[in-house]
Motif scaffolding. Structure first.
Motif, PDB file in Angstrom:
ATOM      1  N   GLY A  90      -5.852  35.655  72.840  1.00  0.00           N
ATOM      2  CA  GLY A  90      -4.652  35.233  72.121  1.00  0.00           C
ATOM      3  C   GLY A  90      -3.567  36.293  72.030  1.00  0.00           C
ATOM      4  O   GLY A  90      -2.447  36.009  71.625  1.00  0.00           O
ATOM      5  N   VAL A  91      -3.896  37.534  72.427  1.00  0.00           N
ATOM      6  CA  VAL A  91      -2.886  38.608  72.429  1.00  0.00           C
ATOM      7  C   VAL A  91      -2.468  38.852  73.877  1.00  0.00           C
ATOM      8  O   VAL A  91      -3.199  39.471  74.658  1.00  0.00           O
ATOM      9  CB  VAL A  91      -3.418  39.911  71.784  1.00  0.00           C
ATOM     10  CG1 VAL A  91      -2.353  41.010  71.818  1.00  0.00           C
ATOM     11  CG2 VAL A  91      -3.861  39.650  70.350  1.00  0.00           C
ATOM     12  N   TRP A  92      -1.299  38.314  74.235  1.00  0.00           N
ATOM     13  CA  TRP A  92      -0.846  38.381  75.630  1.00  0.00           C
ATOM     14  C   TRP A  92      -0.134  39.683  75.895  1.00  0.00           C
ATOM     15  O   TRP A  92       0.785  40.052  75.169  1.00  0.00           O
ATOM     16  CB  TRP A  92       0.045  37.171  75.933  1.00  0.00           C
ATOM     17  CG  TRP A  92      -0.730  35.901  75.833  1.00  0.00           C
ATOM     18  CD1 TRP A  92      -0.786  35.060  74.760  1.00  0.00           C
ATOM     19  CD2 TRP A  92      -1.609  35.352  76.833  1.00  0.00           C
ATOM     20  NE1 TRP A  92      -1.650  34.020  75.022  1.00  0.00           N
ATOM     21  CE2 TRP A  92      -2.161  34.166  76.282  1.00  0.00           C
ATOM     22  CE3 TRP A  92      -1.990  35.741  78.117  1.00  0.00           C
ATOM     23  CZ2 TRP A  92      -3.062  33.368  76.983  1.00  0.00           C
ATOM     24  CZ3 TRP A  92      -2.880  34.955  78.816  1.00  0.00           C
ATOM     25  CH2 TRP A  92      -3.406  33.781  78.250  1.00  0.00           C
ATOM     26  N   LYS A  93      -0.576  40.371  76.940  1.00  0.00           N
ATOM     27  CA  LYS A  93       0.005  41.670  77.296  1.00  0.00           C
ATOM     28  C   LYS A  93       0.349  41.711  78.781  1.00  0.00           C
ATOM     29  O   LYS A  93      -0.391  41.197  79.614  1.00  0.00           O
ATOM     30  CB  LYS A  93      -1.004  42.785  76.993  1.00  0.00           C
ATOM     31  CG  LYS A  93      -0.803  43.401  75.627  1.00  0.00           C
ATOM     32  CD  LYS A  93      -1.392  44.795  75.447  1.00  0.00           C
ATOM     33  CE  LYS A  93      -2.725  45.118  76.017  1.00  0.00           C
ATOM     34  NZ  LYS A  93      -3.351  46.314  75.443  1.00  0.00           N
ATOM     35  N   TRP A  94       1.462  42.349  79.096  1.00  0.00           N
ATOM     36  CA  TRP A  94       1.826  42.564  80.496  1.00  0.00           C
ATOM     37  C   TRP A  94       1.006  43.714  81.060  1.00  0.00           C
ATOM     38  O   TRP A  94       0.490  44.548  80.290  1.00  0.00           O
ATOM     39  CB  TRP A  94       3.321  42.863  80.607  1.00  0.00           C
ATOM     40  CG  TRP A  94       4.178  41.695  80.234  1.00  0.00           C
ATOM     41  CD1 TRP A  94       4.898  41.545  79.082  1.00  0.00           C
ATOM     42  CD2 TRP A  94       4.403  40.505  81.004  1.00  0.00           C
ATOM     43  NE1 TRP A  94       5.551  40.334  79.089  1.00  0.00           N
ATOM     44  CE2 TRP A  94       5.270  39.682  80.251  1.00  0.00           C
ATOM     45  CE3 TRP A  94       3.960  40.057  82.253  1.00  0.00           C
ATOM     46  CZ2 TRP A  94       5.699  38.427  80.708  1.00  0.00           C
ATOM     47  CZ3 TRP A  94       4.389  38.813  82.710  1.00  0.00           C
ATOM     48  CH2 TRP A  94       5.241  38.019  81.945  1.00  0.00           C
ATOM     49  N   VAL A  95       0.897  43.778  82.384  1.00  0.00           N
ATOM     50  CA  VAL A  95       0.084  44.819  83.017  1.00  0.00           C
ATOM     51  C   VAL A  95       0.620  46.226  82.769  1.00  0.00           C
ATOM     52  O   VAL A  95      -0.101  47.199  82.954  1.00  0.00           O
ATOM     53  CB  VAL A  95      -0.085  44.588  84.542  1.00  0.00           C
ATOM     54  CG1 VAL A  95      -1.033  43.420  84.809  1.00  0.00           C
ATOM     55  CG2 VAL A  95       1.261  44.361  85.224  1.00  0.00           C
ATOM     56  N   ASP A  96       1.863  46.368  82.351  1.00  0.00           N
ATOM     57  CA  ASP A  96       2.388  47.694  81.996  1.00  0.00           C
ATOM     58  C   ASP A  96       2.168  47.981  80.505  1.00  0.00           C
ATOM     59  O   ASP A  96       2.785  48.894  79.952  1.00  0.00           O
ATOM     60  CB  ASP A  96       3.865  47.828  82.369  1.00  0.00           C
ATOM     61  CG  ASP A  96       4.775  46.941  81.525  1.00  0.00           C
ATOM     62  OD1 ASP A  96       4.255  46.114  80.729  1.00  0.00           O
ATOM     63  OD2 ASP A  96       6.008  47.060  81.655  1.00  0.00           O
TER      64      ASP A  96
END
Ligand code: MAN
Ligand code: CA
Length: 158
Positions: free
Chosen positions: A98-104
């Motif tokens: 549920g915690v969406w993060k970009w690859v950076d």
């Protein structure tokens, strides 16, 4: 030589730069264009012609000196969906559900989920994001199982 269409900001910057700088940018752009990269708003994009899992796609981009695409605003989302291809992008919640993060490592701010997504469909663990086939919609992201095989989109800053 392939000419690149620079956006307004870059054109303004170019005016204040010297001629060498200008030529250098055009050369970089031409080099990437010849290898099949697309230019949009300060970044180059590479669309794969084969399919891989999300992790393998991520690794492929790193080997190309790029990252799985990070979508920062509506203009970029628009450009990407107009490519009309189901592709992995660099967004995941595999660390914390549920915690969406970009690859950076940047958190997701703008989001473009397709209606009903993200949904961990049928109780499956869907931790990786694809541009889905609903190209006519501004919002067309889907959470999918990271092991699925999809085309992918790499991005590299100019
Ligand atoms: C498939 C998968 C899911 C998606 C649904 C939408 O089952 O792509 O990730 O949520 O379709 O109906
Ligand atoms: Ca889904």
């Amino acid at each position: 030589m392939v000419k690149c269409h620079f956006d307004k900001v870059l054109i303004l910057k170019k005016k204040t730069n010297n001629k060498n700088e200008k030529t250098k940018k055009q050369e970089i752009c031409s080099h990437y264009a010849q290898q099949g990269w697309l230019y949009f708003n300060g970044s180059f994009y590479y669309i794969s012609s084969i399919t891989k899992s999300w992790q393998d796609s991520r690794d492929d981009c790193l080997q190309r000196g790029a990252v799985l695409a990070i979508i920062s605003n509506t203009e970029e989302q628009e450009f990407i969906r107009l490519q009309q291809k189901v592709m992995w992008i660099g967004l995941t919640d595999r660390e914390t559900e549920g915690v969406w993060k970009w690859v950076d490592e940047t958190p997701m701010t703008a989001s473009f989920w397709y209606s009903g997504e993200p949904n961990n469909f049928n109780g499956r663990n869907e931790d990786c994001v694809v541009i889905n086939h609903n190209y006519d919609y501004e919002n067309n992201w889907n959470d999918a199982a990271c092991e699925n095989l999809n085309f992918w989109l790499c991005e590299k800053d100019m």
